[in-house]
Design an enzyme around this catalytic site. Structure first.
Site, PDB file in Angstrom:
ATOM      1  N   PRO A   2       0.841  -1.121   0.125  1.00 31.37           N
ATOM      2  CA  PRO A   2       0.087   0.037   0.158  1.00 31.37           C
ATOM      3  C   PRO A   2       0.856   1.133  -0.020  1.00 31.37           C
ATOM      4  CG  PRO A   2      -0.921  -1.587   1.509  1.00 31.37           C
ATOM      5  CD  PRO A   2       0.572  -2.078   1.037  1.00 31.37           C
ATOM      6  N   GLU A   3       0.383   2.212  -0.866  1.00 30.06           N
ATOM      7  CA  GLU A   3       1.306   3.417  -0.766  1.00 30.06           C
ATOM      8  C   GLU A   3       0.469   4.645  -0.052  1.00 30.06           C
ATOM      9  OE1 GLU A   3       2.709   4.168  -4.785  1.00 30.06           O
ATOM     10  OE2 GLU A   3       3.079   1.799  -5.286  1.00 30.06           O
TER      11      GLU A   3
END
Length: 276
Positions: A2-3
């Site tokens: 996840p960014e």
């Protein structure tokens, strides 16, 4: 992994459900996910503490307690946070459960067990999580072309690699670096020290625009987030190049190309993103 947009989504879903609640009890079934302090001390110190707020820094999440202590969490590759009723089916790889005064549970699961928690006292310097080494938040008002040029302008590395440097820009990963460079019409293998003033200006404009766009597209209700067990990030239909190697460019129709830069895959359009 996840960014920034996905971590922002997690925060927006979880915070309203835990803010103002008290941690009544904590169970840790996989001690190694508590990186600091020990698992037993972690549980002892947060028990009975009220949660004041939640925040994000880069790809990290922070839960702020009433006494000033803060719980820091990095989801890494497969980590997931859920707020569930006690009778909600337990995921197989659930490693931390915090029982809350509202009757709900804050659960952390992680198939690959790379995610980590840290608990720091209010006056304790963070020399553990790495959060103190992060660079600027790309959504901050003082993020601009001058900053980018000043930090990257003399580097010979590919601009794709530079955008992944968390010590300069916090929160951008492999997915959004591809999307940002496509929007800015910059070839990912271009050496940072060869970018023009106009290139830096386009990058400084497109980075926050791209991230805010995907924060918006990732929006989900608490009900749908729980039903999907926190794994239904909704960015995929809106990605223009990442994951689309071999397909036509959405702008010009040229075939998108996959390459490897600094050990990381990158997808780009050879026509729209011509190398200088």
């Amino acid at each position: 992994m996840p960014e920034l947009p996905e971590i922002e989504t997690v925060k927006s879903i979880i915070e309203p459900q835990i803010r103002g609640t008290t941690i009544k009890n904590t169970v840790v079934s996989q001690a190694k996910v508590i990186a600091y302090p020990t698992s037993s001390e972690f549980c002892e110190r947060i028990t009975g503490k009220k949660i004041i707020s939640m925040s994000r820094r880069g790809k990290f999440l922070m839960i702020h307690l009433e006494n000033g202590d803060r719980i820091i969490l990095h989801l890494r590759m497969t980590g997931c946070l859920l707020v569930t009723p006690p009778d909600f089916p337990m995921q197989k790889h659930t490693h931390v459960i915090m029982q809350l005064s509202c009757g709900m549970e804050l659960r952390f699961s992680d198939t690959r067990r790379f995610g980590r928690f840290w608990l720091l006292k209010s006056d304790e310097k963070d020399g553990y999580s790495g959060i103190d080494k992060l660079g600027i938040e790309p959504l901050n008002a003082d993020f601009n072309a001058e900053y980018l040029r000043g930090r990257f302008g003399k580097r010979k590395k590919a601009i794709k690699e530079c955008l992944l440097d968390q010590s300069v820009i916090a929160g951008i990963g492999n997915i959004y670096s591809d999307e940002i460079l496509f929007r800015a019409k910059i070839n990912p293998s271009t050496a940072a020290n060869s970018l023009t003033e106009k290139d830096w200006e386009r990058l400084a404009i497109e980075i926050p625009i791209c991230l805010r766009y995907f924060i918006e597209k990732n929006k989900i209700t608490q009900k749908d987030y729980l039903a999907a067990k926190g794994q239904d990030y909704r960015n995929t239909p809106f990605l223009q190049v990442y994951g689309h190697a071999g397909e036509p460019c959405p702008c010009c129709g040229e075939t998108l190309v996959r390459t490897v830069i600094g050990g990381r895959s990158s997808v780009y359009c050879p026509n729209c993103q011509k190398k200088p």
